[in-house]
Design an enzyme around this catalytic site. Structure first.
Site, short mmCIF file in Angstrom:
data_model
loop_
_atom_site.label_atom_id
_atom_site.label_comp_id
_atom_site.label_asym_id
_atom_site.label_seq_id
_atom_site.Cartn_x
_atom_site.Cartn_y
_atom_site.Cartn_z
N HIS A 27 37.03 41.42 41.27
CA HIS A 27 37.98 43.00 40.20
C HIS A 27 36.94 43.91 41.23
O HIS A 27 35.70 44.03 41.23
CB HIS A 27 37.47 42.82 39.16
CG HIS A 27 37.81 43.66 38.07
ND1 HIS A 27 39.12 44.27 38.59
CD2 HIS A 27 36.79 44.21 36.74
CE1 HIS A 27 38.73 45.51 37.74
NE2 HIS A 27 37.71 44.95 36.52
N ASN B 286 35.06 50.64 33.92
CA ASN B 286 36.61 49.85 34.35
C ASN B 286 37.47 50.41 34.52
O ASN B 286 37.60 51.61 34.00
CB ASN B 286 35.99 48.89 33.78
CG ASN B 286 36.74 47.41 34.09
OD1 ASN B 286 37.70 47.04 34.50
ND2 ASN B 286 36.39 46.66 33.58
N CYS C 58 43.15 47.78 40.22
CA CYS C 58 41.47 48.36 39.93
C CYS C 58 41.41 48.48 41.29
O CYS C 58 40.37 50.05 41.29
CB CYS C 58 40.66 47.06 39.34
SG CYS C 58 41.23 45.26 40.41
#
Lengths: 246, 104
Positions: A164, A201, A26
């Site tokens: 994240h 995302n 990520c």
């Protein structure tokens, strides 16, 4: 700071939703997306930059086992830029490959990277003027998220435990839904309008709001204001800069 | 896990149908009946957890079934969370190789 901002509405600036699959990258996807988006805004060149270069050339060499956006920017500075996704495509395999950055022409580069203030108004102003930035959040609630604006408290989503990284692409305000008289089946609390962040995302478009999600803006929900980091991309200037006369 | 009945969400029969739909939607299959039963339990727990989050949330978020509904919270964290960011960013020296202006 404008009341709302949504970089998704500008044609060819925000690329499609990626899916990191079983690769914990990520941080690399968010940094690559940040650089690519700023490059597109600054130069109008529609580049797609390589995530794999950030994985293979990262100074920690963790590949798909995790990393940090600030290391991604250091990789870009050390490699004098990023190759294209076409030349150096994302593999998503567990172990890192050796770095092949020197083999490929660079299609985008950065002058620097910086961490913004943790003041959410300042972040909103910077985002509206310069473009999307990366943020790192506590992703705990995202496992169950379907849609709407998450407004968490430190006890339901600890803002210190950020794990994240995603791309912050805009902000807005959701109209309040004050019930007038009619009793709904479940007792909805009458709500004032809800300010929110819009985040991109890297878990595919089947998740969340077509791959995006929204967090409450203004109370550091899930630690969003802890590490607001972005590259600095200047317009490539060919002529030497003006020097100060003696 | 023994689920508190009030939070168990759909009754066992419905739960299996919901789980079946989940498997179809997200292309999930499990290697043996024991694994299937374990994942069904995790799925039921996650639906109850989503319901609780829904009640707790102070915004307008909706929680429920997602592509990760058959994972435990630990599995989800291990699969998708990079190592926790340090309390503060390690200081780092940045140097740029190319001196010539306009170059990458």
């Amino acid at each position: 700071v404008p009341p709302t901002c949504d970089w998704r509405k500008v044609k060819n600036i925000i690329s499609s939703i990626k899916n990191q699959g079983n690769c914990k990258c990520c941080w690399a996807m968010a940094a690559a997306d940040n650089i690519q988006t700023l490059w597109r805004i600054k130069t109008q060149q529609l580049v797609d930059v390589s995530v794999q270069e950030l994985l293979d050339c990262d100074r920690c060499g963790n590949g798909c086992n995790g990393g940090f956006v600030w290391d991604a920017y250091i990789t870009v500075l050390n490699n004098s830029g990023l190759a294209s996704e076409e030349d150096y495509p994302f593999q998503g395999h567990q172990k890192p490959h050796r770095c092949l950055a020197d083999k490929y022409r660079k299609v985008a580069w950065i002058q620097d990277f910086t961490m913004l203030s943790s003041n959410e108004q300042v972040i909103a102003g910077y985002l509206a003027i310069h473009g999307p930035i990366t943020v790192t959040i506590n992703m705990k609630l995202l496992q169950y998220y379907q849609k709407g604006v998450i407004k968490a408290t430190p006890s339901t989503c600890d803002p210190r435990l950020v794990n994240h990284s995603v791309l912050l692409v805009g902000f807005g305000k959701e109209k309040g839904d004050m019930q007038t008289g009619t009793l709904l089946s479940h007792s909805r609390k009458p709500r004032r309008s809800t300010p929110y962040w819009i985040l991109k995302n890297s878990w595919g478009a089947e998740w969340g709001e077509k791959g995006y999600f929204r967090l409450y803006r203004g109370n550091n929900t899930c630690g969003i204001a802890k590490y607001p980091i972005t590259a600095r991309v200047d317009r490539p200037v060919k002529k030497a800069p003006v020097s100060c006369p003696p | 896990d023994s689920l508190p009945t009030k939070d168990a969400g759909p009754r066992p029969l419905e739960l299996k149908e919901v789980f079946k739909l989940f498997q179809i939607q997200f292309n999930r299959s499990y290697s043996n009946p024991a694994e299937y039963t374990r994942r069904l339990g995790i799925f039921a727990h996650n639906l109850a957890q989503a319901q609780r989050l829904q009640e707790e949330d102070l915004g307008t978020a909706e929680f429920g079934q997602t592509p990760f509904s058959d994972l435990t919270e630990e599995e989800f964290g291990q699969l998708y969370g990079h190592q926790r960011a340090p309390e503060r960013i390690p200081n780092m020296a940045k140097k740029v190789k190319s001196e010539r202006w306009g170059e990458s």
